[in-house]
Design a protein around this motif. Sequence first.
Motif, PDB file in Angstrom:
ATOM      1  N   LEU A 242       2.335 -13.358  -2.485  1.00  0.00           N
ATOM      2  CA  LEU A 242       2.130 -11.955  -2.171  1.00  0.00           C
ATOM      3  C   LEU A 242       1.397 -11.337  -2.899  1.00  0.00           C
ATOM      4  CD1 LEU A 242       4.955 -11.209  -0.331  1.00  0.00           C
ATOM      5  CD2 LEU A 242       2.970 -12.091   0.515  1.00  0.00           C
ATOM      6  N   PHE A 243       1.836 -11.222  -4.428  1.00  0.00           N
ATOM      7  CA  PHE A 243       0.830 -10.853  -5.625  1.00  0.00           C
ATOM      8  C   PHE A 243      -0.610 -11.102  -5.206  1.00  0.00           C
ATOM      9  CE2 PHE A 243      -1.007  -9.839 -10.050  1.00  0.00           C
ATOM     10  CZ  PHE A 243      -0.800  -9.407  -9.902  1.00  0.00           C
ATOM     11  N   ALA A 244      -1.009 -12.814  -4.989  1.00  0.00           N
ATOM     12  CA  ALA A 244      -2.284 -12.713  -5.215  1.00  0.00           C
ATOM     13  C   ALA A 244      -2.420 -12.924  -4.057  1.00  0.00           C
ATOM     14  CB  ALA A 244      -1.828 -14.891  -5.168  1.00  0.00           C
ATOM     15  N   MET A 245      -2.007 -12.211  -3.003  1.00  0.00           N
ATOM     16  CA  MET A 245      -2.768 -11.915  -2.021  1.00  0.00           C
ATOM     17  C   MET A 245      -3.310 -10.425  -2.165  1.00  0.00           C
ATOM     18  SD  MET A 245      -0.342 -13.009   1.221  1.00  0.00           S
ATOM     19  CE  MET A 245      -0.804 -14.480   2.281  1.00  0.00           C
ATOM     20  N   GLU A 246      -2.706 -10.133  -2.428  1.00  0.00           N
ATOM     21  CA  GLU A 246      -3.195  -8.209  -3.150  1.00  0.00           C
ATOM     22  C   GLU A 246      -3.844  -8.069  -3.601  1.00  0.00           C
ATOM     23  OE1 GLU A 246      -2.025  -5.945  -1.282  1.00  0.00           O
ATOM     24  OE2 GLU A 246       0.246  -6.582  -0.151  1.00  0.00           O
ATOM     25  N   GLU A 247      -4.368  -8.800  -4.920  1.00  0.00           N
ATOM     26  CA  GLU A 247      -5.201  -9.121  -5.666  1.00  0.00           C
ATOM     27  C   GLU A 247      -6.068  -9.001  -4.948  1.00  0.00           C
ATOM     28  OE1 GLU A 247      -4.135 -10.111 -10.450  1.00  0.00           O
ATOM     29  OE2 GLU A 247      -4.421 -11.582  -8.622  1.00  0.00           O
ATOM     30  N   GLY A 248      -6.342  -9.887  -4.311  1.00  0.00           N
ATOM     31  CA  GLY A 248      -7.471 -10.509  -2.740  1.00  0.00           C
ATOM     32  C   GLY A 248      -7.843  -9.476  -2.002  1.00  0.00           C
ATOM     33  N   ALA A 249      -6.675  -8.284  -1.834  1.00  0.00           N
ATOM     34  CA  ALA A 249      -6.925  -7.653  -1.288  1.00  0.00           C
ATOM     35  C   ALA A 249      -7.203  -7.146   0.563  1.00  0.00           C
ATOM     36  CB  ALA A 249      -8.393  -6.349  -1.517  1.00  0.00           C
ATOM     37  N   LEU A 250      -6.325  -8.806   0.801  1.00  0.00           N
ATOM     38  CA  LEU A 250      -6.148  -9.511   2.174  1.00  0.00           C
ATOM     39  C   LEU A 250      -5.954  -8.117   3.368  1.00  0.00           C
ATOM     40  CD1 LEU A 250      -6.241 -11.706   3.552  1.00  0.00           C
ATOM     41  CD2 LEU A 250      -3.750 -11.881   3.047  1.00  0.00           C
ATOM     42  N   ARG A 251      -5.267  -7.367   2.698  1.00  0.00           N
ATOM     43  CA  ARG A 251      -4.722  -6.667   3.721  1.00  0.00           C
ATOM     44  C   ARG A 251      -5.852  -4.885   4.504  1.00  0.00           C
ATOM     45  NH1 ARG A 251       1.141  -4.229   4.552  1.00  0.00           N
ATOM     46  NH2 ARG A 251       0.895  -5.118   2.444  1.00  0.00           N
ATOM     47  N   SER A 252      -6.812  -4.595   3.492  1.00  0.00           N
ATOM     48  CA  SER A 252      -7.606  -4.153   3.257  1.00  0.00           C
ATOM     49  C   SER A 252      -9.035  -5.072   4.186  1.00  0.00           C
ATOM     50  CB  SER A 252      -8.416  -3.703   2.465  1.00  0.00           C
ATOM     51  OG  SER A 252      -9.942  -3.091   2.273  1.00  0.00           O
ATOM     52  N   VAL A 253      -9.367  -6.280   4.120  1.00  0.00           N
ATOM     53  CA  VAL A 253     -10.102  -7.335   4.650  1.00  0.00           C
ATOM     54  C   VAL A 253      -9.971  -7.303   5.877  1.00  0.00           C
ATOM     55  CG1 VAL A 253     -10.380 -10.037   4.879  1.00  0.00           C
ATOM     56  CG2 VAL A 253     -10.564  -8.666   2.400  1.00  0.00           C
ATOM     57  N   LEU A 254      -8.212  -7.794   6.876  1.00  0.00           N
ATOM     58  CA  LEU A 254      -7.622  -7.869   7.789  1.00  0.00           C
ATOM     59  C   LEU A 254      -8.689  -6.523   8.447  1.00  0.00           C
ATOM     60  CD1 LEU A 254      -4.604  -9.818   6.849  1.00  0.00           C
ATOM     61  CD2 LEU A 254      -6.996 -11.246   7.746  1.00  0.00           C
ATOM     62  N   MET A 255      -7.831  -5.364   8.182  1.00  0.00           N
ATOM     63  CA  MET A 255      -7.780  -4.295   8.975  1.00  0.00           C
ATOM     64  C   MET A 255      -9.632  -4.099   8.897  1.00  0.00           C
ATOM     65  SD  MET A 255      -5.319  -1.935   6.366  1.00  0.00           S
ATOM     66  CE  MET A 255      -6.189  -0.597   7.228  1.00  0.00           C
ATOM     67  N   LYS A 256     -10.501  -4.336   7.673  1.00  0.00           N
ATOM     68  CA  LYS A 256     -12.828  -4.292   8.253  1.00  0.00           C
ATOM     69  C   LYS A 256     -12.525  -5.096   9.334  1.00  0.00           C
ATOM     70  CE  LYS A 256     -12.490  -2.476   3.666  1.00  0.00           C
ATOM     71  NZ  LYS A 256     -13.997  -3.017   1.963  1.00  0.00           N
ATOM     72  N   THR A 257     -12.444  -6.546   9.087  1.00  0.00           N
ATOM     73  CA  THR A 257     -12.221  -7.523   9.911  1.00  0.00           C
ATOM     74  C   THR A 257     -11.903  -6.541  11.859  1.00  0.00           C
ATOM     75  OG1 THR A 257     -11.683  -9.480   8.731  1.00  0.00           O
ATOM     76  CG2 THR A 257     -11.819  -9.708  11.585  1.00  0.00           C
ATOM     77  N   VAL A 258     -11.035  -5.810  12.270  1.00  0.00           N
ATOM     78  CA  VAL A 258     -10.375  -5.611  13.445  1.00  0.00           C
ATOM     79  C   VAL A 258     -11.505  -5.003  13.530  1.00  0.00           C
ATOM     80  CG1 VAL A 258      -9.158  -4.545  14.742  1.00  0.00           C
ATOM     81  CG2 VAL A 258      -8.438  -6.245  13.059  1.00  0.00           C
ATOM     82  N   ALA A 259     -11.637  -3.571  12.314  1.00  0.00           N
ATOM     83  CA  ALA A 259     -13.132  -2.329  12.979  1.00  0.00           C
ATOM     84  C   ALA A 259     -13.859  -3.233  13.243  1.00  0.00           C
ATOM     85  CB  ALA A 259     -12.331  -1.397  11.460  1.00  0.00           C
ATOM     86  N   ALA A 260     -14.811  -4.133  11.857  1.00  0.00           N
ATOM     87  CA  ALA A 260     -16.001  -4.156  12.113  1.00  0.00           C
ATOM     88  C   ALA A 260     -15.976  -5.587  14.024  1.00  0.00           C
ATOM     89  CB  ALA A 260     -16.539  -5.732  11.813  1.00  0.00           C
ATOM     90  N   ALA A 261     -15.391  -6.135  14.265  1.00  0.00           N
ATOM     91  CA  ALA A 261     -15.761  -7.197  15.585  1.00  0.00           C
ATOM     92  C   ALA A 261     -15.076  -5.564  16.697  1.00  0.00           C
ATOM     93  CB  ALA A 261     -13.991  -7.604  15.362  1.00  0.00           C
ATOM     94  N   ALA A 262     -14.990  -4.560  16.659  1.00  0.00           N
ATOM     95  CA  ALA A 262     -14.403  -3.578  17.728  1.00  0.00           C
ATOM     96  C   ALA A 262     -15.612  -2.761  17.507  1.00  0.00           C
ATOM     97  CB  ALA A 262     -12.681  -2.772  17.591  1.00  0.00           C
TER      98      ALA A 262
END
Length: 270
Positions: A242-262
């Motif tokens: 989970l720490f590796a995911m947070e370092e890669g800003a995964l949560r932010s990337v996923l949120m931006k993914t939904v916004a871009a597709a919408a």
Amino acid sequence: MPLKGQKIGFLGGGAMGEALLTGLVRTGLAPSALYVSDISAPRLDYLKQKLGVNITTDNVAMVQEVDIVILAVKPHLAADVLKNVAAAVRPGQTFISIAAGITTGLIESYLEGRIPVVRVMPNTPCLVGEGASAVSAGKYAAEDNVAMALAVFGAAGKAVEVPETLLDCVTGLSGSGPAYMYMILEGFIDGAVHLGLPRQVARELMAQTMLGAARMVLDSDEHLGKLRDQVTTPGGTTIAGLFAMEEGALRSVLMKTVAAAAQRSRELSG
């Protein structure tokens, strides 16, 4: 049951139409109450042999026969099909569309009178009975019309009602979502292969893990953070990942993914 005694007809017998017909038959609806119209005779013969449904190449005749009409053609064909069947649609029917980007208002403009129109955004897992569909009511659609749409698409997974103004968000989330899941799944599999696990073994383990985690979410009212904490031991392996995911800003990337597709969905609809 909202569909009891209803005849349901599909304008278009493609993959999504087949998925919904299969789901309806699986739930116990009689094939004799199901109709499908398509320009391809071989496709119709296939659906007749597989499901026992009524088939025709005459869109108008089918619309005249049924109580619920489902527009299941490609979006670029929708206008021509609507113009062709408009005069045959009657107020007592429910008109349901899965044509992406085609608003209920536009559909209503083609039809004569106060026709109840419901727009639906399904996704491809409907093909395996695990779809996620959002249902939106048009100007003249009442609760019973929405209930019928929810029942049809609930036969191929889960279906929820949302305002039509949120369908672009739904498109960016669950409509496009299967592609996101495949990419995430592929990343995890590649990570395991990099560490020496055979690809087929990694694929089976991770696909089942994703399926199982999703089932736990759907079957539980627990907050996602609590479900995550159940797997996360202090100082253990999961928190390291989970720490590796947070370092890669995964949560932010996923949120931006939904916004871009919408946003892209809004552009295409406009």
